[in-house]
Motif scaffolding. Structure first.
Motif, PDB file in Angstrom:
ATOM      1  N   VAL A 114       7.955 -48.394  10.739  1.00  0.00           N
ATOM      2  CA  VAL A 114       6.571 -48.227  11.163  1.00  0.00           C
ATOM      3  C   VAL A 114       6.087 -46.845  10.742  1.00  0.00           C
ATOM      4  O   VAL A 114       6.797 -45.851  10.926  1.00  0.00           O
ATOM      5  CB  VAL A 114       6.422 -48.369  12.696  1.00  0.00           C
ATOM      6  N   GLY A 115       4.884 -46.782  10.155  1.00  0.00           N
ATOM      7  CA  GLY A 115       4.313 -45.500   9.763  1.00  0.00           C
ATOM      8  C   GLY A 115       2.826 -45.460  10.059  1.00  0.00           C
ATOM      9  O   GLY A 115       2.154 -46.499  10.026  1.00  0.00           O
ATOM     10  N   MET A 116       2.307 -44.259  10.333  1.00  0.00           N
ATOM     11  CA  MET A 116       0.878 -44.151  10.643  1.00  0.00           C
ATOM     12  C   MET A 116       0.300 -42.815  10.201  1.00  0.00           C
ATOM     13  O   MET A 116       1.014 -41.820  10.048  1.00  0.00           O
ATOM     14  CB  MET A 116       0.607 -44.398  12.131  1.00  0.00           C
ATOM     15  N   HIS A 117      -1.016 -42.832  10.002  1.00  0.00           N
ATOM     16  CA  HIS A 117      -1.758 -41.646   9.578  1.00  0.00           C
ATOM     17  C   HIS A 117      -3.174 -41.746  10.128  1.00  0.00           C
ATOM     18  O   HIS A 117      -3.686 -42.851  10.361  1.00  0.00           O
ATOM     19  CB  HIS A 117      -1.789 -41.550   8.053  1.00  0.00           C
ATOM     20  N   THR A 118      -3.819 -40.612  10.311  1.00  0.00           N
ATOM     21  CA  THR A 118      -5.187 -40.566  10.816  1.00  0.00           C
ATOM     22  C   THR A 118      -6.090 -39.902   9.788  1.00  0.00           C
ATOM     23  O   THR A 118      -5.775 -38.812   9.285  1.00  0.00           O
ATOM     24  CB  THR A 118      -5.239 -39.795  12.144  1.00  0.00           C
ATOM     25  N   GLY A 119      -7.216 -40.556   9.484  1.00  0.00           N
ATOM     26  CA  GLY A 119      -8.142 -39.998   8.509  1.00  0.00           C
ATOM     27  C   GLY A 119      -9.356 -40.878   8.324  1.00  0.00           C
ATOM     28  O   GLY A 119      -9.646 -41.759   9.144  1.00  0.00           O
ATOM     29  N   SER A 120     -10.060 -40.659   7.225  1.00  0.00           N
ATOM     30  CA  SER A 120     -11.273 -41.414   6.917  1.00  0.00           C
ATOM     31  C   SER A 120     -10.957 -42.603   6.023  1.00  0.00           C
ATOM     32  O   SER A 120     -10.032 -42.552   5.208  1.00  0.00           O
ATOM     33  CB  SER A 120     -12.291 -40.511   6.211  1.00  0.00           C
ATOM     34  N   VAL A 121     -11.734 -43.664   6.184  1.00  0.00           N
ATOM     35  CA  VAL A 121     -11.557 -44.854   5.354  1.00  0.00           C
ATOM     36  C   VAL A 121     -12.918 -45.406   4.957  1.00  0.00           C
ATOM     37  O   VAL A 121     -13.921 -45.171   5.621  1.00  0.00           O
ATOM     38  CB  VAL A 121     -10.763 -45.969   6.083  1.00  0.00           C
ATOM     39  N   VAL A 122     -12.933 -46.145   3.860  1.00  0.00           N
ATOM     40  CA  VAL A 122     -14.075 -46.963   3.483  1.00  0.00           C
ATOM     41  C   VAL A 122     -13.707 -48.400   3.822  1.00  0.00           C
ATOM     42  O   VAL A 122     -12.622 -48.871   3.475  1.00  0.00           O
ATOM     43  CB  VAL A 122     -14.392 -46.840   1.982  1.00  0.00           C
ATOM     44  N   ALA A 123     -14.599 -49.089   4.513  1.00  0.00           N
ATOM     45  CA  ALA A 123     -14.352 -50.480   4.903  1.00  0.00           C
ATOM     46  C   ALA A 123     -15.488 -51.343   4.393  1.00  0.00           C
ATOM     47  O   ALA A 123     -16.654 -50.927   4.383  1.00  0.00           O
ATOM     48  CB  ALA A 123     -14.256 -50.593   6.425  1.00  0.00           C
ATOM     49  N   GLY A 124     -15.143 -52.544   3.949  1.00  0.00           N
ATOM     50  CA  GLY A 124     -16.200 -53.418   3.463  1.00  0.00           C
ATOM     51  C   GLY A 124     -15.711 -54.808   3.152  1.00  0.00           C
ATOM     52  O   GLY A 124     -14.517 -55.119   3.271  1.00  0.00           O
ATOM     53  N   LEU A 125     -16.654 -55.650   2.762  1.00  0.00           N
ATOM     54  CA  LEU A 125     -16.367 -57.030   2.389  1.00  0.00           C
ATOM     55  C   LEU A 125     -16.292 -57.144   0.873  1.00  0.00           C
ATOM     56  O   LEU A 125     -17.116 -56.567   0.151  1.00  0.00           O
ATOM     57  CB  LEU A 125     -17.453 -57.975   2.904  1.00  0.00           C
ATOM     58  N   ILE A 126     -15.312 -57.912   0.396  1.00  0.00           N
ATOM     59  CA  ILE A 126     -15.196 -58.184  -1.026  1.00  0.00           C
ATOM     60  C   ILE A 126     -14.903 -59.667  -1.227  1.00  0.00           C
ATOM     61  O   ILE A 126     -14.385 -60.335  -0.327  1.00  0.00           O
ATOM     62  CB  ILE A 126     -14.073 -57.350  -1.693  1.00  0.00           C
ATOM     63  N   GLY A 127     -15.253 -60.162  -2.402  1.00  0.00           N
ATOM     64  CA  GLY A 127     -14.946 -61.546  -2.741  1.00  0.00           C
ATOM     65  C   GLY A 127     -16.176 -62.429  -2.715  1.00  0.00           C
ATOM     66  O   GLY A 127     -17.158 -62.148  -2.027  1.00  0.00           O
ATOM     67  N   LEU A 128     -16.122 -63.508  -3.498  1.00  0.00           N
ATOM     68  CA  LEU A 128     -17.204 -64.483  -3.554  1.00  0.00           C
ATOM     69  C   LEU A 128     -16.782 -65.816  -2.948  1.00  0.00           C
ATOM     70  O   LEU A 128     -17.376 -66.293  -2.006  1.00  0.00           O
ATOM     71  CB  LEU A 128     -17.654 -64.673  -5.012  1.00  0.00           C
ATOM     72  N   THR A 129     -15.720 -66.428  -3.501  1.00  0.00           N
ATOM     73  CA  THR A 129     -15.269 -67.712  -2.962  1.00  0.00           C
ATOM     74  C   THR A 129     -14.495 -67.531  -1.663  1.00  0.00           C
ATOM     75  O   THR A 129     -14.538 -68.383  -0.784  1.00  0.00           O
ATOM     76  CB  THR A 129     -14.380 -68.442  -3.989  1.00  0.00           C
ATOM     77  N   THR A 130     -13.773 -66.411  -1.556  1.00  0.00           N
ATOM     78  CA  THR A 130     -13.069 -66.072  -0.320  1.00  0.00           C
ATOM     79  C   THR A 130     -13.442 -64.645   0.044  1.00  0.00           C
ATOM     80  O   THR A 130     -13.094 -63.709  -0.674  1.00  0.00           O
ATOM     81  CB  THR A 130     -11.543 -66.182  -0.495  1.00  0.00           C
ATOM     82  N   VAL A 131     -14.154 -64.474   1.137  1.00  0.00           N
ATOM     83  CA  VAL A 131     -14.600 -63.145   1.555  1.00  0.00           C
ATOM     84  C   VAL A 131     -13.534 -62.509   2.442  1.00  0.00           C
ATOM     85  O   VAL A 131     -13.018 -63.138   3.359  1.00  0.00           O
ATOM     86  CB  VAL A 131     -15.938 -63.229   2.316  1.00  0.00           C
ATOM     87  N   ALA A 132     -13.191 -61.260   2.137  1.00  0.00           N
ATOM     88  CA  ALA A 132     -12.175 -60.553   2.910  1.00  0.00           C
ATOM     89  C   ALA A 132     -12.696 -59.189   3.328  1.00  0.00           C
ATOM     90  O   ALA A 132     -13.437 -58.537   2.584  1.00  0.00           O
ATOM     91  CB  ALA A 132     -10.900 -60.396   2.088  1.00  0.00           C
ATOM     92  N   PHE A 133     -12.312 -58.770   4.521  1.00  0.00           N
ATOM     93  CA  PHE A 133     -12.630 -57.434   5.031  1.00  0.00           C
ATOM     94  C   PHE A 133     -11.425 -56.552   4.772  1.00  0.00           C
ATOM     95  O   PHE A 133     -10.306 -56.886   5.157  1.00  0.00           O
ATOM     96  CB  PHE A 133     -12.927 -57.505   6.525  1.00  0.00           C
ATOM     97  N   ASP A 134     -11.638 -55.419   4.106  1.00  0.00           N
ATOM     98  CA  ASP A 134     -10.506 -54.577   3.737  1.00  0.00           C
ATOM     99  C   ASP A 134     -10.878 -53.112   3.835  1.00  0.00           C
ATOM    100  O   ASP A 134     -12.056 -52.759   4.007  1.00  0.00           O
ATOM    101  CB  ASP A 134     -10.052 -54.911   2.310  1.00  0.00           C
ATOM    102  N   LEU A 135      -9.864 -52.247   3.742  1.00  0.00           N
ATOM    103  CA  LEU A 135     -10.039 -50.796   3.807  1.00  0.00           C
ATOM    104  C   LEU A 135      -9.466 -50.143   2.569  1.00  0.00           C
ATOM    105  O   LEU A 135      -8.471 -50.611   2.008  1.00  0.00           O
ATOM    106  CB  LEU A 135      -9.307 -50.214   5.035  1.00  0.00           C
ATOM    107  N   TRP A 136     -10.091 -49.034   2.180  1.00  0.00           N
ATOM    108  CA  TRP A 136      -9.605 -48.269   1.034  1.00  0.00           C
ATOM    109  C   TRP A 136      -9.748 -46.787   1.324  1.00  0.00           C
ATOM    110  O   TRP A 136     -10.711 -46.363   1.934  1.00  0.00           O
ATOM    111  CB  TRP A 136     -10.423 -48.582  -0.225  1.00  0.00           C
TER     112      TRP A 136
END
Length: 229
Positions: A114-136
């Motif tokens: 298990v590992g963790m970190h604290t910071g800023s992220v960009v979150a959004g929806l991607i995809g056309l036929t299958t929409v997914a919520f992800d972070l980068w």
């Protein structure tokens, strides 16, 4: 699986959806030895075992007020303080990580990093036929690398996360000097919960952590897993 606030915005016709969030605590888990074990199991056995483990994690994460982002094979990716804001997000995510360790220990002989970190992220929806919520973000990559260099039975955290939880007396924080891909040499902390009751996993001692840190530093290696997310 879309967070309710994101689903509401999508139903209103908002697209694309992209946001920046600060002070998000990101946690990754990975089952040690799962790949080799999976070669000895039928498809039904494999999916049933994973569903039992990861389903328990879903319940733990939901009760804690955190958010599951996705599973990646046998790895689990979750966050605290994203669309659901928390009072003490780093503490909550750390506690959630230890609850996941206990849950796995009660279900399986597998161990987990298990590992963790604290910071800023960009979150959004991607995809056309299958929409997914992800972070980068670099923060996501850093959390993933904390998992890759962790030890089973505890939680490996960065300085950024440590600064928010160092006052918690129930934990033991073992400093590590790690060479991390893309980051250079970092001071990180392996968090041990001495009161944890495990049956199949052994709780590492501070000496175990120091020995593992020395091995990594001595080899001077960059973490080979995972690739950038």
């Amino acid at each position: 699986i879309l967070p309710p606030p994101i689903l509401t915005r999508l139903k209103r016709g908002e697209y694309p959806i992209a946001d920046t969030y600060d002070n998000v605590t990101i946690l990754f888990t990975d089952l040690v030895g799962f790949t080799s074990l999976s070669t000895t199991m039928s498809a039904q056995e494999l999916v049933t075992m994973l569903d039992g483990i990861l389903g328990r994690f879903d319940v733990i994460v939901e009760k804690a007020g955190c958010e599951k982002i996705k599973t990646i094979g046998d790895a689990y990716f979750m966050v605290g303080n994203l669309t659901k804001r928390l009072q003490e997000p780093v503490k909550v995510v750390l506690e959630t990580g230890f609850q996941m360790i206990v849950s796995l220990d009660s279900l399986s002989v597998l161990r987990m990093r298990v590992g963790m970190h604290t910071g800023s992220v960009v979150a959004g929806l991607i995809g056309l036929t299958t929409v997914a919520f992800d972070l980068w973000s670099d923060s996501v990559n850093t959390a993933s690398r904390m998992e890759a260099t962790s030890l089973p039975g505890g939680v490996h955290v960065t300085q950024m996360s440590y600064d928010h939880i160092s006052h918690l007396k129930e934990y033991v924080f073992v400093p590590r000097q790690m060479v991390v891909k893309g980051k250079g040499e970092l001071t990180t902390y392996f968090v041990i919960l001495p009161t944890l009751e495990l049956h199949n996993m052994r709780i590492p001692t501070p000496q175990d952590v120091m020995d593992a840190s020395t091995d990594c530093k001595g080899k001077g290696h960059a973490v080979s897993r995972p690739a950038d997310i």
